[in-house]
Design an enzyme around this catalytic site. Sequence first.
Site, PDB file in Angstrom:
ATOM      1  N   GLY A  12       0.855  -1.365  -0.025  1.00  0.00           N
ATOM      2  CA  GLY A  12       0.058   0.383   0.291  1.00  0.00           C
ATOM      3  C   GLY A  12       0.631   1.003   0.058  1.00  0.00           C
ATOM      4  N   THR A  13       0.946   1.803  -1.003  1.00  0.00           N
ATOM      5  CA  THR A  13       2.769   2.828  -1.279  1.00  0.00           C
ATOM      6  C   THR A  13       2.049   3.489  -1.984  1.00  0.00           C
ATOM      7  OG1 THR A  13       4.691   2.080  -2.578  1.00  0.00           O
ATOM      8  CG2 THR A  13       2.631   1.620  -3.255  1.00  0.00           C
ATOM      9  N   THR A  14       3.155   4.954  -2.502  1.00  0.00           N
ATOM     10  CA  THR A  14       3.149   6.087  -3.382  1.00  0.00           C
ATOM     11  C   THR A  14       4.365   5.519  -4.252  1.00  0.00           C
ATOM     12  OG1 THR A  14       1.649   7.425  -1.888  1.00  0.00           O
ATOM     13  CG2 THR A  14       2.774   8.255  -4.008  1.00  0.00           C
TER      14      THR A  14
END
Length: 211
Positions: A12-14
């Site tokens: 779960g990231t950017t």
Amino acid sequence: MDSRGAQKISTGTTIMAVEFDGGVVVGSDSRVSAGESVVNRFFNKLERLHDRIYCALSGSAADAQAIADTVQYQLELHSLNMDKTPLVLAAATLVRNISYKYKEELSAHLMVAGWDPKQGGQVYGTMGGMLTRQPFAIGGSGSTFIYGYVDSAYKPGMSREECRQFTKNAIALAMSRDGSSGGVIYLVTVTEAGVKEEVILGNELPQFYDK
């Protein structure tokens, strides 16, 4: 999965990549989660595929890593057989093909960016079996919070340093909003001259809001 096998570990990231004249900047946050739990605060989601080609990982950490490892191996074989450096487009095409072929089994989205002598700096999105070259691209759960910012802040023809700052600002803003993004920022700048890797620590992150 975690020790009970109940939750899949996901990034779960950017993630983000930007082209400039002569290269690319690729960046990501460092948090890895399983459900609502943070399982790793300092995971580098920028994977080297070849000397001047990188990918940014999002989705299931294990699935994304498996795709990156497979592409890395195939590019190495290609380079040895052809006795030349692979193109960024070739790397992105491999990622797209694997992601689409196993779309039912794998849960991952990889963004490919790098430099080659034919087309210079390039950024490719591979979402959903499509392959699109873009001046910049964002992905991961944190990207939903920063579309307005990146659309307003991006300007064609930005310098290397402007692209670096643009990437750092965008990821820091996403980290301040998205509970699944956090930790530090990893940055990679790729040019004909080589690769520069950086880690932006918490005290160096841009601050958008008063504490």
